[in-house]
Design a protein around this motif. Structure first.
Motif, PDB file in Angstrom:
ATOM      1  N   LEU A  55       0.859  -1.181   0.063  1.00 19.07           N
ATOM      2  CA  LEU A  55      -0.141  -0.128   0.020  1.00 19.07           C
ATOM      3  C   LEU A  55       0.863   1.272  -0.051  1.00 19.07           C
ATOM      4  O   LEU A  55       0.623   2.149  -0.787  1.00 19.07           O
ATOM      5  CB  LEU A  55      -1.050   0.111   1.137  1.00 19.07           C
ATOM      6  CG  LEU A  55      -1.799   1.186   1.512  1.00 19.07           C
ATOM      7  CD1 LEU A  55      -2.785   1.284   0.164  1.00 19.07           C
ATOM      8  CD2 LEU A  55      -2.773   0.975   2.509  1.00 19.07           C
ATOM      9  N   LEU A  56       1.856   1.417   0.903  1.00 18.88           N
ATOM     10  CA  LEU A  56       2.923   2.387   0.872  1.00 18.88           C
ATOM     11  C   LEU A  56       3.463   2.683  -0.212  1.00 18.88           C
ATOM     12  O   LEU A  56       3.527   4.098  -0.882  1.00 18.88           O
ATOM     13  CB  LEU A  56       3.854   2.274   2.074  1.00 18.88           C
ATOM     14  CG  LEU A  56       4.873   3.418   2.187  1.00 18.88           C
ATOM     15  CD1 LEU A  56       3.996   4.863   2.432  1.00 18.88           C
ATOM     16  CD2 LEU A  56       5.936   3.136   3.414  1.00 18.88           C
ATOM     17  N   SER A  80       3.087   6.360  -2.646  1.00 16.77           N
ATOM     18  CA  SER A  80       4.173   6.760  -3.322  1.00 16.77           C
ATOM     19  C   SER A  80       4.273   7.116  -4.752  1.00 16.77           C
ATOM     20  O   SER A  80       4.675   8.199  -4.963  1.00 16.77           O
ATOM     21  CB  SER A  80       5.432   6.253  -2.808  1.00 16.77           C
ATOM     22  OG  SER A  80       5.403   6.030  -1.337  1.00 16.77           O
ATOM     23  N   ALA A  81       3.898   6.140  -5.329  1.00 15.76           N
ATOM     24  CA  ALA A  81       3.807   6.172  -6.879  1.00 15.76           C
ATOM     25  C   ALA A  81       2.769   7.158  -7.258  1.00 15.76           C
ATOM     26  O   ALA A  81       3.243   7.893  -8.112  1.00 15.76           O
ATOM     27  CB  ALA A  81       3.652   4.717  -7.638  1.00 15.76           C
ATOM     28  N   VAL A  82       1.559   7.225  -6.635  1.00 15.64           N
ATOM     29  CA  VAL A  82       0.753   8.198  -7.054  1.00 15.64           C
ATOM     30  C   VAL A  82       1.265   9.661  -7.050  1.00 15.64           C
ATOM     31  O   VAL A  82       1.189  10.552  -7.590  1.00 15.64           O
ATOM     32  CB  VAL A  82      -0.672   8.028  -6.333  1.00 15.64           C
ATOM     33  CG1 VAL A  82      -1.612   9.209  -6.677  1.00 15.64           C
ATOM     34  CG2 VAL A  82      -1.235   6.659  -6.817  1.00 15.64           C
ATOM     35  N   ASN A  92       3.352  14.745  -9.630  1.00  9.81           N
ATOM     36  CA  ASN A  92       4.720  15.609  -9.721  1.00  9.81           C
ATOM     37  C   ASN A  92       4.655  16.229  -8.154  1.00  9.81           C
ATOM     38  O   ASN A  92       4.717  17.465  -8.147  1.00  9.81           O
ATOM     39  CB  ASN A  92       4.421  17.027 -10.525  1.00  9.81           C
ATOM     40  CG  ASN A  92       5.767  17.648 -10.891  1.00  9.81           C
ATOM     41  OD1 ASN A  92       6.886  16.957 -10.871  1.00  9.81           O
ATOM     42  ND2 ASN A  92       5.591  18.908 -11.185  1.00  9.81           N
ATOM     43  N   CYS A  93       4.419  15.534  -7.278  1.00  7.94           N
ATOM     44  CA  CYS A  93       4.454  15.807  -5.676  1.00  7.94           C
ATOM     45  C   CYS A  93       5.833  15.654  -5.088  1.00  7.94           C
ATOM     46  O   CYS A  93       6.317  14.603  -5.353  1.00  7.94           O
ATOM     47  CB  CYS A  93       3.428  15.327  -5.056  1.00  7.94           C
ATOM     48  SG  CYS A  93       1.832  15.659  -5.669  1.00  7.94           S
ATOM     49  N   ASP A 119      -9.083  11.639  -5.849  1.00 10.13           N
ATOM     50  CA  ASP A 119      -9.688  10.401  -6.507  1.00 10.13           C
ATOM     51  C   ASP A 119      -8.711   9.202  -6.679  1.00 10.13           C
ATOM     52  O   ASP A 119      -9.099   7.999  -6.503  1.00 10.13           O
ATOM     53  CB  ASP A 119     -10.070  10.586  -7.811  1.00 10.13           C
ATOM     54  CG  ASP A 119     -11.220  11.628  -7.739  1.00 10.13           C
ATOM     55  OD1 ASP A 119     -11.881  11.844  -6.837  1.00 10.13           O
ATOM     56  OD2 ASP A 119     -11.672  12.344  -8.692  1.00 10.13           O
ATOM     57  N   GLN A 120      -7.428   9.365  -6.990  1.00 13.41           N
ATOM     58  CA  GLN A 120      -6.262   8.374  -7.335  1.00 13.41           C
ATOM     59  C   GLN A 120      -6.179   7.763  -6.116  1.00 13.41           C
ATOM     60  O   GLN A 120      -5.707   6.592  -6.087  1.00 13.41           O
ATOM     61  CB  GLN A 120      -5.133   9.026  -8.033  1.00 13.41           C
ATOM     62  CG  GLN A 120      -5.405   9.655  -9.665  1.00 13.41           C
ATOM     63  CD  GLN A 120      -4.057   9.778 -10.474  1.00 13.41           C
ATOM     64  OE1 GLN A 120      -3.261   9.047  -9.845  1.00 13.41           O
ATOM     65  NE2 GLN A 120      -4.434  10.551 -11.450  1.00 13.41           N
ATOM     66  N   LEU A 121      -5.832   8.378  -5.047  1.00 12.13           N
ATOM     67  CA  LEU A 121      -5.325   7.879  -3.617  1.00 12.13           C
ATOM     68  C   LEU A 121      -6.590   7.091  -3.087  1.00 12.13           C
ATOM     69  O   LEU A 121      -6.485   5.940  -2.478  1.00 12.13           O
ATOM     70  CB  LEU A 121      -5.178   9.039  -2.564  1.00 12.13           C
ATOM     71  CG  LEU A 121      -3.792   9.758  -3.156  1.00 12.13           C
ATOM     72  CD1 LEU A 121      -3.794  11.113  -2.230  1.00 12.13           C
ATOM     73  CD2 LEU A 121      -2.679   8.641  -2.750  1.00 12.13           C
TER      74      LEU A 121
END
Length: 374
Positions: free
Chosen positions: A154-155, A159-161, A166-167, A207-209
């Motif tokens: 999950l972590l 991180s990938a999202v 671009n965070c 939404d992605q998270l």
């Protein structure tokens, strides 16, 4: 007409108007009698006494414990008394190596943090474990708070999202307990190093998270939440994680204290009795001793709106004994069995959350594994 006027005058004369009180006057007593800190290295041979006296207010005990634990100090004993609107606390502390507090910078940092002398800028201080406390982070950042069901990988997916969007992760913290997960990520935009304020981009990130949290071995998970906000000051991550897991009701899960008892020989036991003489509820906690144990119990009682009037904390070998004399903020004690059971569960969960991190090393600290992943 004259009789009507007379009746009105008489009725108004019988009305008692309360005197006007300036709202700032309500806190005048607290401002005059702000916390005073005395660092005593002479009374005890093997520890430093941190003595605090102040006008009492709800949450002050937590603030003091929070300062000491953030500095990686060990509190071996503590005595708390706050009857009559005045608070007097004594903490027996050492560093993680069992030494007294002799560093002048550390002592000055404690005094400034507890006494809240904002006219003096508290400088950074390095703890005995090498961590820097008081470090300046960006003036503003976007904070993502996430809760959901824990699972392998999950972590990495979170991180990938954030990386794909671009965070830049300035700091991140993640806890797991009873198959539940809580994560806080402090991020900025990789390009501008400023907080992310574009609403469409924030909605897309949320939404992605949410999609990542929704995946649970093929099952739909309804107990998930993602919140985003822009803050101008750093929140206390560990206190916020406690609050998030409490709101997520991780204390209703299974496991925890019984597993620890099998492993260490010392389990977590919470009991609640009634002190008839002074009309207090007496909360007694027996558990394995470890760093930050006092913080975890005090933050739970504080956030559940209980006032600690007296307390005695000590440790004997691997066993920690905590005794709290508490009431509700309205002065009532814990009267119902359902409320007592809830307090027992919440305190056990607060203690076991940290134990879970000790076993799995899931908690990420500032500027470590997850920092600057972009």
């Amino acid at each position: 007409m004259r009789d009507e006027i007379s009746r009105l005058l008489v009725s108004r004369m019988n009305i008692i108007y309360p005197p006007y009180v300036d709202p700032q006057f309500q806190t005048l007593f607290e401002r005059i009698h702000s916390p005073r800190v005395c660092i005593d290295n002479d009374t005890c041979r093997d520890c430093t006494l941190v003595k605090v006296d102040s006008a009492n207010k709800h949450g002050l005990l937590l603030e003091m414990v929070q300062v000491l634990t953030d500095l990686d100090l060990v509190i071996s004993k503590s005595y708390v008394s706050s009857d009559g609107g005045w608070l007097m606390d004594v903490f027996h502390v050492t560093d993680q190596l069992g030494r007294k507090l002799t560093d002048e910078g550390l002592i000055r940092f404690i005094q400034q943090a507890v006494e809240a002398r904002r006219e003096e800028d508290a400088k950074e201080v390095r703890t005995c474990l090498g961590r820097i406390v008081g470090a300046k982070l960006p003036a503003q950042y976007t904070v993502f708070e996430m809760t959901g069901t824990d699972r392998p990988g999950l972590l990495s997916e979170i991180s990938a999202v954030l990386k794909d969007m671009n965070c830049n992760v300035v700091s991140a913290h993640l806890w797991t307990h009873n198959a539940r997960m809580a994560c806080i990520a402090f991020v900025t935009d990789c390009t501008t190093s400023k907080p992310i304020t574009d609403l469409e981009r924030l909605d897309l990130l949320r939404d992605q998270l949410c999609n990542v949290l929704r995946i649970n071995n093929g099952c739909r998970d309804e107990r998930r939440a993602v919140r985003a906000m822009v803050l101008s000051r750093l929140t206390h991550a560990e206190r916020r994680l406690h609050q998030m897991m409490f709101e997520d009701k991780d204390y209703e899960g299974v496991g925890g204290a019984d597993d620890r008892k099998k492993q260490d020989g010392v389990g977590t036991t919470v009991s609640i009795d009634h002190c008839q003489e002074r009309s207090y509820s007496v909360v007694t906690v027996l558990s394995r001793d470890r760093p930050k144990l006092l913080f975890d119990t005090v933050v739970t009682l504080t956030d559940m709106k209980y006032v600690v009037f007296h307390a005695a904390i000590s440790s004997k070998g691997s066993l920690a004994i905590q005794e709290y004399f508490v009431r509700h903020m309205d002065g009532c004690t814990l009267n119902t069995e359902s409320e007592k059971r809830r307090v027992v569960k919440c305190l056990e969960a607060a203690i076991e959350r940290r134990n879970t991190q000790d076993r799995s090393s899931s908690c990420l600290h500032q500027r470590e594994s997850l920092a600057h992943i972009c």
